[in-house]
Design a protein around this motif. Structure first.
Motif, short mmCIF file in Angstrom:
data_model
loop_
_atom_site.label_atom_id
_atom_site.label_comp_id
_atom_site.label_asym_id
_atom_site.label_seq_id
_atom_site.Cartn_x
_atom_site.Cartn_y
_atom_site.Cartn_z
N TYR A 15 38.07 8.22 72.55
CA TYR A 15 38.69 9.40 71.95
C TYR A 15 37.79 9.92 70.83
CZ TYR A 15 41.88 12.33 69.32
OH TYR A 15 42.44 13.39 68.66
N PRO A 18 40.16 14.96 66.86
CA PRO A 18 40.54 14.81 65.44
C PRO A 18 41.52 13.66 65.19
CG PRO A 18 41.65 16.70 66.43
CD PRO A 18 40.70 16.19 67.46
N ARG A 19 41.40 13.07 64.02
CA ARG A 19 42.35 12.05 63.57
C ARG A 19 42.92 12.56 62.24
NH1 ARG A 19 41.86 7.05 66.27
NH2 ARG A 19 40.02 7.01 67.61
N GLU A 20 44.21 12.82 62.25
CA GLU A 20 44.80 13.50 61.09
C GLU A 20 45.46 12.56 60.10
OE1 GLU A 20 45.49 17.65 63.56
OE2 GLU A 20 47.23 16.44 63.01
#
Lengths: 291, 300
Positions: A15, A18-20
């Motif tokens: 993956y 984005p990682r928020e």
């Protein structure tokens, strides 16, 4: 002519999107809490209470508006006419709100502990406080929606029933911040007590019985003690007496909730102590559960 | 290169009880087994790395960060607990999408990842069924899937084959191997089952009484020893006597003869003894050290 397609297994893909982080986690928990509160994605039985409460909140206002529309010369000065005002609405709905809280708060907290899902949440980028706050806010969201919806139906209905709707709104605009503040006070009270009780057990039925039991026992005890004594302090035992008192204070009503009256500031302090104490208990429980 | 996990002087005390006593170890890429009997400190170590406990002394770092100081450090960490952790209602797809979002993934990407991971662990067909209807093996797969859904760098698995039948255990072991070899995700596996560890781990750390008593590569720890196992179809006792006569004493252990070798030339003596008594050879092999032997030596 048709072209033949082929399916390829491209294997596991890393993956790279984005990682928020923590905000996304909090938002996801809140959204999940809202869904749970409304019984969405659950069997029909789980939807009965939340949607029933929403319908009731609107129905009570609807009945009041219908009566108002048939009452001559009522709208220009509702309170003076002694008919249903915005604070009266909260006095009635508060009892149903406690029942709603008794059902929904355990639904938000108990299954996560009983099924062990909490152990998965707490190893993700959130703290126990984030978890509890998200669930608490989910409850507030739904309860406030129901209460405010009822008040909106009430004010819009009264305005439309008035001979001069704009004039009515001009004269009664202060009811809007008042019902918002009073609704928040009432909902905070119901949420903190019901969620604190729900944090003590993994069984939804026990938690619901605990909230309803606390409400009935405290109200009955207060009623009996106030009736047999002249000590005004016994009024504080009634679990709903302080938010109802606050409601009358916010709306500037002359109505005497406590008879004989208590010293100034005591009910407000008692309200803060109950809400603060319940929230602290809730926070403490989840802090310990995380370890 | 930063280690995936690093314990330095890691100590955890509960009152007078010492769960971990100044432990030092590092975990790098691959599959690492965390072994030890009950009360050895495995769960405490895992909880410290997950940031659920604060160390009494020392540090527990995940990829160079302390998870108990900043929860953001858990973003690339996965965890599969031993106990049940699945809701009774809702589908696997719905549950995994939600857990991906709680790990910080946006909703659309969370849904895609949930579908992908469920396909990789072999639950694509059942992804819309209610979790309450799943078998034990399927539930274990979903537990693993929720640990992988946010594509972590490292996954901590606590007794991943607990409560499974032999076939289910084998499937889970294969899945663990695939997770590391195909998906490229490193694994720390806590287990007391030697079979699981031998089949899946590259490296082990053995804990006992809150201390590290042994650590190293599994291949090294289970290397061939100087002991030879000799198994014959018949004339076992005559063969033992012949070996003894040739100056190579053999201990009888069940159907096998166990011989301690000191030089390669001794294989000629075994050959001669076999010819002399006319015994039919079934097996002649060096003994490998078993992980259970490590436990026995620790206990001793």
């Amino acid at each position: 002519m048709t072209q033949q397609g082929e399916v390829y297994d491209i294997g596991y893909q890393r993956y790279l999107g984005p990682r928020e982080g923590r905000w996304r986690a909090r938002k996801a928990l809140w959204a999940n809490g809202v869904r749970l509160s409304l019984g969405l994605g659950r069997p029909l039985l789980a939807k009965v209470f939340p949607w029933g409460f929403m319908a009731l909140a609107v129905a009570i206002s609807g009945v009041a508006v219908i009566i108002a529309s048939f009452t001559a010369n009522f709208i220009s000065d509702a309170d003076a006419a002694g008919l249903w005002g915005y604070n009266d609405y909260y006095e009635v709905i508060s009892y149903f709100l406690m029942i709603f809280a008794a059902v929904v708060a355990p639904e938000l907290l108990c299954p996560d502990r009983r099924d062990g899902v909490l152990s998965l949440y707490l190893v993700r980028p959130i703290t126990p406080t984030d978890y509890v706050a998200a669930r608490f806010l989910a409850f507030l969201t739904i309860a406030l929606c129901a209460l405010y919806l009822g008040q909106i139906v009430l004010i819009v209905g009264y305005a439309l029933s008035a001979s001069e709707p704009v004039e009515y709104l001009r004269n009664n605009w202060l009811a809007v911040p008042r019902f918002m503040a009073s609704g928040l006070a009432l909902t905070l009270f119901a949420a903190s007590i019901s969620m604190a009780v729900a944090s003590l057990t993994t069984r939804r039925a026990y938690a619901a019985a605990g909230v309803v039991g606390l409400f009935i026992v405290s109200t009955t005890a207060a009623g009996v003690l106030v009736g047999t004594s002249t000590n005004a302090w016994f009024n504080l035992l009634g679990i709903l007496s302080t938010p109802i008192y606050l409601n009358s204070v916010i709306f500037g009503s002359e109505q005497a909730v406590f008879s004989p009256p208590l010293p100034t500031g005591v009910p407000e302090l008692w309200y803060a102590a109950i809400v603060g104490g319940a929230c602290f208990l809730l926070w403490l429980r989840y802090r310990r559960l995380a370890a | 290169m930063t280690s995936l996990l690093r314990a330095e002087g890691l100590t955890k005390r509960y009152g007078q009880v010492i769960a971990l006593n100044s432990v030092d170890f590092e975990v790098n890429e691959g599959v690492t087994g965390l072994l030890g009997p009950n009360g050895a400190g495995k769960s405490t170590a895992i909880k410290l790395f997950l940031g659920l406990l604060t160390p009494t002394a020392g540090t527990a770092e995940v990829m160079g960060r302390s998870t108990y100081r900043t929860v953001e450090a858990r973003t690339r960490l996965g965890y599969m607990p031993e106990h049940n952790c699945l809701p009774r209602t809702g589908s696997a797809s719905e549950f995994l999408t939600h857990m991906a979002q709680v790990s910080g993934l946006p909703p659309v990407q969370a849904r895609t990842r949930a579908a992908d991971v469920l396909r990789h662990i072999g639950l694509a067909e059942e992804r819309y069924r209610s979790l309450g209807e799943y078998s034990t093996g399927m539930k274990q797969r979903v537990k693993l899937a929720q640990a992988l859904v946010h594509d972590p760098v490292l996954v901590l698995l606590d007794e991943p084959t607990a409560g499974m039948d032999p076939a289910g255990r084998e499937e889970m072991q294969d899945l663990i191997n695939r997770t590391n070899r195909e998906f490229g995700i490193s694994i720390v596996l806590s287990s007391h089952l030697m079979g699981d560890v031998e089949r899946t781990c590259d490296r082990i750390i053995v804990l006992e009484g809150g201390e590290v008593v042994e650590q190293g590569e599994v291949a090294q720890l289970t290397r061939e020893t100087e002991t030879v196992i000799l198994e014959v179809d018949d004339r076992r006792d005559e063969l033992a006597a012949a070996l003894d006569e040739a100056g190579l004493p053999a201990a009888v252990q069940g159907a096998e003869l166990v011989i301690e070798m000191t030089a390669d030339e001794q294989y000629d003596l075994i050959r001669d003894a076999l010819v002399k008594v006319g015994a039919r050879l079934r097996r002649l092999s060096p003994r490998r050290r078993q992980l259970t032997d490590i436990f026995r030596s620790v206990d001793a």
